[in-house]
Design an enzyme around this catalytic site. Structure first.
Site, PDB file in Angstrom:
ATOM      1  N   HIS A   1      -9.421  -5.489  11.477  1.00  0.00           N
ATOM      2  CA  HIS A   1     -10.103  -5.407  10.188  1.00  0.00           C
ATOM      3  C   HIS A   1     -11.507  -4.814  10.319  1.00  0.00           C
ATOM      4  O   HIS A   1     -12.342  -4.986   9.429  1.00  0.00           O
ATOM      5  CB  HIS A   1     -10.212  -6.797   9.544  1.00  0.00           C
ATOM      6  CG  HIS A   1      -8.917  -7.333   9.049  1.00  0.00           C
ATOM      7  ND1 HIS A   1      -7.901  -7.706   9.901  1.00  0.00           N
ATOM      8  CD2 HIS A   1      -8.453  -7.543   7.800  1.00  0.00           C
ATOM      9  CE1 HIS A   1      -6.871  -8.143   9.188  1.00  0.00           C
ATOM     10  NE2 HIS A   1      -7.183  -8.050   7.915  1.00  0.00           N
TER      11      HIS A   1
ATOM     12  N   GLU B   1       0.811  -1.216   0.000  1.00  0.00           N
ATOM     13  CA  GLU B   1       0.000   0.000   0.000  1.00  0.00           C
ATOM     14  C   GLU B   1       0.848   1.272   0.000  1.00  0.00           C
ATOM     15  O   GLU B   1       0.518   2.242  -0.696  1.00  0.00           O
ATOM     16  CB  GLU B   1      -0.943   0.000   1.206  1.00  0.00           C
ATOM     17  CG  GLU B   1      -2.121  -0.936   1.091  1.00  0.00           C
ATOM     18  CD  GLU B   1      -1.798  -2.385   1.424  1.00  0.00           C
ATOM     19  OE1 GLU B   1      -2.652  -3.263   1.236  1.00  0.00           O
ATOM     20  OE2 GLU B   1      -0.637  -2.637   1.874  1.00  0.00           O
TER      21      GLU B   1
END
Length: 327
Positions: free
Chosen positions: A129, A60
């Protein structure tokens, strides 16, 4: 008009903008050959090819930096995160570069880039998450933050985000990708920075955004049966925030409850509450109330998730408490 899902309109919005402007491209993990982790870029590789729909490694920070650099050189990248939990790896590029280059260059460079992907809880995915970072990003000058709650809004707002000359954080939800509604055949865009009154009411204002808007609306229609008229405001854009629409509603109803899928400390509710008490204190007939997640990391056990996440009973109780009604 045609019924389409959230994931379909995301792909449709990106594709329409890519057909209009060859500088627009999509980059991220599994966006190309796999059609997107949530099938939100289905068919785009076939139409636009691997130079404009680009699969990346799990990196990322790296591909966000490539996106920022390409935006400085005339491109309009769309960077997809498989989840905004993973955007933490790219925070340096988003906060220190994308958000600040226009300011630090005296306006010589604009950064027309969209960072998009799902946010918040999607069920039993565990603490790392299931996080909502809209207040983090919204606290940084130079970024716009958008969170639609339905497919119609998602398409119109995403097209505006891609055309915007500023970096936009565009947050979705895994649990909304299958939601469907009727979408116009003709092109439309929705302005960034304008809230939407999803339901008019006279007794109390309920402000929310994102997928938890569905609970807000369900509660509002249930309370109609008890002769409690709830006005539901979807702010849609966290930054810039449409303060005036909230203010207008509160001056009408004289009461305010704010619902969000985030932790209570330094929340969007905190900002809205401060603004309303500053601008409309004399209009309030009761203290402002808010409903958020519990102030803990997300649990995994299903029974604990139900306690941690706001349910409709919590929302109903908060509304009735603000109206001084018996719970």
């Amino acid at each position: 008009m045609k019924e389409k899902s959230f994931r379909e309109v995301i792909a449709e919005a990106m594709s329409e903008e890519m057909r209009k402007d060859e500088t627009v491209y999509l980059m991220g993990e599994e966006v190309a050959q796999y059609d997107g982790a949530y099938k939100a870029s289905k068919g785009m590789l076939k139409e636009f090819g691997p130079k404009r729909v680009i699969d990346t490694p799990i990196s990322e920070l790296g591909f966000s930096g490539i996106g920022v650099g390409s935006a400085m050189n005339g491109c309009r990248p769309i960077i997809e995160f498989m989840t905004f939990n993973f955007s933490l790896v790219a925070m340096d590029q988003i906060i220190n570069n994308a958000a600040k280059i226009c300011y630090m260059s005296g306006g010589q460079w604009s950064i027309p880039i969209v960072f998009r992907g799902p946010t918040g809880s999607a069920g039993q995915l565990g603490a790392t998450h299931s996080q909502s970072f809209e207040s983090w990003y919204a606290s940084c000058p130079g970024l716009k933050v958008v969170i639609p709650c339905n497919p119609y809004d998602a398409k119109g707002l995403l097209k505006s985000a891609i055309r915007d000359n500023n970096p936009v954080i565009f947050m979705e939800s895994e649990q909304m990708y299958g939601d469907t509604m009727m979408i116009p055949d003709e092109e439309y865009i929705l302005p960034i920075g304008k809230a939407d009154i999803k339901k008019e009411g006279t007794d109390i204002s309920l402000v929310s955004f994102g997928k938890i808007m569905k609970k807000a609306l369900n509660v509002a229609f249930k309370l109609d049966k008890e002769n409690i008229s709830v006005e539901v405001i979807d702010i849609r854009t966290i930054r810039p925030l449409d303060y005036e629409s909230i203010l207008f509603s509160v001056k009408k109803t004289n009461r305010l409850v704010i619902l969000e899928e985030s932790w209570p400390f330094s929340s969007i509710a905190s900002e809205v509450s401060f603004f309303i008490q500053k601008k409309a204190f004399d209009y309030l007939d009761a203290p402002i109330n808010r409903i958020t997640l519990l102030d803990t990391p997300a649990p995994y056990a299903s029974n604990l998730v139900k306690t941690w996440f706001p349910d409709e009973n919590k929302i109903i109780n908060a509304i009735k408490k603000t109206l001084y009604l018996k719970i």
